[in-house]
Design an enzyme around this catalytic site. Structure first.
Site, PDB file in Angstrom:
ATOM      1  N   SER A   1      18.050  56.327  13.270  1.00  0.00           N
ATOM      2  CA  SER A   1      17.052  55.984  13.838  1.00  0.00           C
ATOM      3  C   SER A   1      17.532  56.849  15.735  1.00  0.00           C
ATOM      4  O   SER A   1      18.690  56.074  15.397  1.00  0.00           O
ATOM      5  CB  SER A   1      16.914  54.606  13.686  1.00  0.00           C
ATOM      6  OG  SER A   1      16.214  53.840  15.493  1.00  0.00           O
TER       7      SER A   1
ATOM      8  N   TYR B   1      21.596  45.894  13.360  1.00  0.00           N
ATOM      9  CA  TYR B   1      20.670  46.779  12.563  1.00  0.00           C
ATOM     10  C   TYR B   1      21.035  48.301  12.989  1.00  0.00           C
ATOM     11  O   TYR B   1      20.927  49.118  12.479  1.00  0.00           O
ATOM     12  CB  TYR B   1      18.653  46.478  13.217  1.00  0.00           C
ATOM     13  CG  TYR B   1      18.415  48.040  13.004  1.00  0.00           C
ATOM     14  CD1 TYR B   1      17.669  48.649  14.653  1.00  0.00           C
ATOM     15  CD2 TYR B   1      17.336  48.745  12.001  1.00  0.00           C
ATOM     16  CE1 TYR B   1      17.090  49.663  13.758  1.00  0.00           C
ATOM     17  CE2 TYR B   1      16.967  49.344  11.390  1.00  0.00           C
ATOM     18  CZ  TYR B   1      16.414  50.077  12.593  1.00  0.00           C
ATOM     19  OH  TYR B   1      15.929  51.414  12.539  1.00  0.00           O
TER      20      TYR B   1
ATOM     21  N   LYS C   1      22.638  51.872  11.018  1.00  0.00           N
ATOM     22  CA  LYS C   1      22.190  53.227  10.931  1.00  0.00           C
ATOM     23  C   LYS C   1      23.374  53.989  11.302  1.00  0.00           C
ATOM     24  O   LYS C   1      23.790  54.844  10.733  1.00  0.00           O
ATOM     25  CB  LYS C   1      21.125  53.604  12.278  1.00  0.00           C
ATOM     26  CG  LYS C   1      19.870  52.752  11.648  1.00  0.00           C
ATOM     27  CD  LYS C   1      19.293  53.353  10.497  1.00  0.00           C
ATOM     28  CE  LYS C   1      18.322  52.788   9.881  1.00  0.00           C
ATOM     29  NZ  LYS C   1      17.517  53.426   8.492  1.00  0.00           N
TER      30      LYS C   1
HETATM   31  C1  WQD Z   1       9.544  49.437  22.581  1.00  0.00           C
HETATM   32  C2  WQD Z   1       9.393  49.674  23.809  1.00  0.00           C
HETATM   33  C3  WQD Z   1      10.757  46.990  24.715  1.00  0.00           C
HETATM   34  C4  WQD Z   1       7.400  44.446  22.530  1.00  0.00           C
HETATM   35  C5  WQD Z   1      12.967  49.322  17.906  1.00  0.00           C
HETATM   36  C6  WQD Z   1      13.970  49.841  17.449  1.00  0.00           C
HETATM   37  C7  WQD Z   1      13.709  51.650  16.756  1.00  0.00           C
HETATM   38  C8  WQD Z   1      13.105  51.339  15.907  1.00  0.00           C
HETATM   39  C9  WQD Z   1      11.620  50.543  16.584  1.00  0.00           C
HETATM   40  C10 WQD Z   1      13.282  50.700  13.844  1.00  0.00           C
HETATM   41  C11 WQD Z   1      10.922  48.516  24.383  1.00  0.00           C
HETATM   42  C12 WQD Z   1       9.142  46.897  24.948  1.00  0.00           C
HETATM   43  C13 WQD Z   1       8.156  45.721  23.050  1.00  0.00           C
HETATM   44  C14 WQD Z   1       6.428  43.868  23.472  1.00  0.00           C
HETATM   45  C15 WQD Z   1       7.385  45.088  25.554  1.00  0.00           C
HETATM   46  N1  WQD Z   1      12.794  50.299  14.911  1.00  0.00           N
HETATM   47  N2  WQD Z   1       8.329  46.249  24.162  1.00  0.00           N
HETATM   48  N3  WQD Z   1       6.664  44.254  25.014  1.00  0.00           N
HETATM   49  O1  WQD Z   1      12.977  48.804  20.915  1.00  0.00           O
HETATM   50  O2  WQD Z   1      11.992  50.909  21.414  1.00  0.00           O
HETATM   51  O3  WQD Z   1      12.498  50.265  19.326  1.00  0.00           O
HETATM   52  O4  WQD Z   1      12.048  49.646  17.693  1.00  0.00           O
HETATM   53  O5  WQD Z   1      12.518  52.024  12.885  1.00  0.00           O
HETATM   54  O6  WQD Z   1      14.788  51.633  15.792  1.00  0.00           O
HETATM   55  O7  WQD Z   1      15.718  49.977  18.353  1.00  0.00           O
HETATM   56  O8  WQD Z   1      11.246  49.754  20.029  1.00  0.00           O
HETATM   57  O9  WQD Z   1       8.583  48.618  19.968  1.00  0.00           O
HETATM   58  O10 WQD Z   1      10.440  47.041  19.975  1.00  0.00           O
HETATM   59  O11 WQD Z   1       9.749  48.086  21.638  1.00  0.00           O
HETATM   60  O12 WQD Z   1       7.254  44.754  26.431  1.00  0.00           O
HETATM   61  O13 WQD Z   1       5.440  42.973  23.023  1.00  0.00           O
HETATM   62  O14 WQD Z   1       8.181  47.525  24.735  1.00  0.00           O
HETATM   63  O15 WQD Z   1      11.380  46.094  25.722  1.00  0.00           O
HETATM   64  O16 WQD Z   1      11.098  48.460  26.409  1.00  0.00           O
HETATM   65  P1  WQD Z   1      12.565  50.201  20.350  1.00  0.00           P
HETATM   66  P2  WQD Z   1      10.056  48.270  20.392  1.00  0.00           P
END
Ligand code: WQD
Length: 351
Positions: free
Chosen positions: A126, A151, A155
């Site tokens: 990731s 997490y 990785k």
């Molecule tokens: C993306 C953006 C949030 C939810 C993580 C892991 C990565 C992978 C994917 C497993 C961020 C914003 C989110 C919400 C929001 N995990 N957001 N409101 O954190 O980039 O990656 O998940 O495979 O390894 O690190 O993904 O989708 O959680 O967030 O504003 O209700 O969306 O703050 O900026 P992230 P995400």
């Protein structure tokens, strides 16, 4: 047909990868204990590929049970290892659960790969391994910062375990660093099945739009980005899936230059949270009920991929747009609402 073992085959990326592998001539078996997945998703896979996929309901943390699957399936040519817990927030609350599960299962599957002389291994990694990088665009050589969560640490450690193991074992390996996988297969027979309240952006959007969630929050609009919200590299899950087929073919053709090659899987484009919401509203015709909220601890401000190595090395060309991602994610959410009996029956208590 070369037989490939997919761990976590009932999961989101695992199920989409099985479709791509079968459509490209591979024979596939799955190991998935369904602790956090739903075996019914393989019915959807079967509707697409017209072939039943055998899933071994085995906990990879049990070496003996994992070993038995290899005994029953001689001649496995490659392993794609997806099975892992992946909720960033949960990993902060329960680090030992993540280290035990994610690393314990990896060690067992690698031990079996050595025992049974499996020549090729693809590890699901990731972009989280980059931590909070100094530059927005990262290459495979970008120095890794401390992981933002346990997490992410699993990785980083997982990559090290694979790298150090294959150096002495004759196995050739590839580490695939996904950016943000989103969307669903165009057939809408398979898609993401988040457990409980989704932490990830796109399922939060679609569940709010369908009324499963009352609202959603944009985590921070005061960042130094073009509209104040965070930037990520969203990539269609089918593009991610196809990269695994390309990675296996790369290894089977002995194109790897080192025992353990690394590839970024991102589109190379960054989109802000608000841009993703706007794309969703455009393709769905729905005005999303969201609120601007505070920053989420641990969030990286902006990260997206330099994907030149995957393009030139694997011949990978991601073809889906953000609109395609939102369109398929929304159609999948609508399907889940109309076909609730299929997944809720299996998913009782899972969401
Ligand atoms: C993306 C953006 C949030 C939810 C993580 C892991 C990565 C992978 C994917 C497993 C961020 C914003 C989110 C919400 C929001 N995990 N957001 N409101 O954190 O980039 O990656 O998940 O495979 O390894 O690190 O993904 O989708 O959680 O967030 O504003 O209700 O969306 O703050 O900026 P992230 P995400």
């Amino acid at each position: 047909m070369d037989k490939i073992l997919v761990t976590g085959g009932c999961g989101y990326i695992g199920s989409h990868t099985i479709v791509d592998l079968v459509q490209n001539g591979f024979d596939v078996i799955s190991i998935d204990n369904n602790g956090r997945s739903n075996e019914a998703i393989l019915d959807g896979v079967e509707k697409i590929v017209h072939r039943k996929i055998k899933n071994y309901k085995v906990d990879l943390c049990s070496y003996d049970d994992t070993y038995a699957v290899f005994q029953e399936n001689p001649g496995i040519k490659g392993i794609i290892h997806f099975a892992a817990y992946k909720a960033v927030g949960e990993s902060v609350e329960k680090p030992l659960l993540y280290f035990e599960n994610n690393l314990g299962s990896l060690i067992n599957i690698l031990k079996c790969a050595e025992e049974f002389n499996v020549p090729h291994f693809v590890f699901s990694s990731s972009c989280t391994v980059y931590g909070n990088p100094d530059t927005m665009v990262v290459t495979e050589e970008t120095p890794q910062k401390p992981a933002e969560s346990p997490y992410g640490a699993t990785k980083q450690m997982g990559e090290r375990i694979v790298n150090d193991t294959v150096k002495n074992s004759g196995i050739s390996a590839i580490l695939l660093r996904y950016f943000n996988p989103v969307g669903a297969h165009p057939s809408i027979h398979i898609g993401e099945l988040p457990i409980g309240r989704p932490a990830n952006l796109v399922p939060a959007i679609t569940q709010t739009a369908i009324g499963k969630l009352p609202t959603m929050h944009v985590h921070g609009t005061d960042y130094d980005t073009r509209d104040g919200s965070c930037v990520r590299d969203y990539v269609h899950v089918c593009d991610i899936a196809h990269a695994h087929t390309l990675a296996l073919n790369y290894l089977l053709a002995h194109k790897n230059e080192t025992p353990c090659d690394i590839f970024n899987l991102g589109t190379g484009n960054g989109n802000t949270v608000l841009e993703v919401i706007a794309a969703f509203e455009k393709v769905s015709g729905i005005k999303l009920n969201y609120q601007l909220g505070p920053r989420r601890p641990g969030d990286v401000v902006a990260i997206y991929a330099n994907n030149n190595k995957a393009k030139t090395g694997l011949g990978w060309n991601p073809k889906y747009s953000v609109d395609d991602m939102m369109d398929s994610a929304w159609k999948w959410e609508v399907k889940l609402k109309t076909d609730e009996n299929i997944f809720n029956r299996q998913n009782a208590g899972l969401n």
